[in-house]
Design an enzyme around this catalytic site. Structure first.
Site, PDB file in Angstrom:
ATOM      1  N   ALA A  60       0.891  -1.222  -0.096  1.00 25.40           N
ATOM      2  CA  ALA A  60       0.050   0.001  -0.137  1.00 25.40           C
ATOM      3  C   ALA A  60       0.846   1.224   0.002  1.00 25.40           C
ATOM      4  O   ALA A  60       2.094   1.082   0.117  1.00 25.40           O
ATOM      5  CB  ALA A  60      -0.840  -0.035   1.076  1.00 25.40           C
ATOM      6  N   SER A  61       0.320   2.353  -0.136  1.00 23.99           N
ATOM      7  CA  SER A  61       0.935   3.846  -0.056  1.00 23.99           C
ATOM      8  C   SER A  61       1.892   3.812   1.266  1.00 23.99           C
ATOM      9  O   SER A  61       3.113   4.358   0.845  1.00 23.99           O
ATOM     10  CB  SER A  61       0.057   4.717  -0.038  1.00 23.99           C
ATOM     11  OG  SER A  61      -0.793   4.675  -1.161  1.00 23.99           O
TER      12      SER A  61
END
Length: 137
Positions: A60-61
């Site tokens: 994820a980010s």
């Protein structure tokens, strides 16, 4: 044991309900030992699912900022990668040679990000999905 307080603080996140579960690993540079563990659950709804060893996680980010950035900086320092390198250099089937590593890191590559059923796809199918998403703008 070293890092007892840190591990207790990590576990407190689960006990306090901040997160459902944690997987952690710490490298003790003074002894070259790796300490790792899991605590809590993978999911709470619709059913409680405990964390398992060797679990895979979505990148994820936040992971990009914490993990990928460090690896990219090391590769740049070692002269193995440049921000201006074309993605085609590493992924020959990529159809847009003007897209660079910098574009990927700054979310300006033109990739929309949605791949149908991505969580169920094996690695090679997911790779095809990513290549198929690109639309250079």
């Amino acid at each position: 044991m070293r890092y007892e307080r840190t591990i207790e603080m990590i576990k407190r996140l689960v006990v306090d309900g901040t997160v459902p579960g944690v997987s952690y690993a710490m490298l003790d540079l003074s002894s070259d030992q790796i300490m790792s563990g899991i605590y809590g659950n993978e999911a709470l709804v619709p059913d409680v699912e405990p964390l398992r060893e060797n679990q895979l996680y979505d990148v994820a980010s936040l992971t990009k900022v914490v993990g990928t950035t460090n690896v990219i900086l090391q590769l740049i320092e070692q002269g193995k990668l440049r921000l201006t390198d074309s993605i085609s250099q590493y992924l020959p089937e990529w159809r847009y040679p003007q897209v660079t590593v910098r574009h990927l890191l700054t979310h300006t590559s033109g990739i929309t990000g949605y791949i149908k059923n991505r969580n169920q796809l094996p690695k090679l199918e997911l790779k095809k999905g990513v290549v198929g998403l690109a639309r250079w703008q």
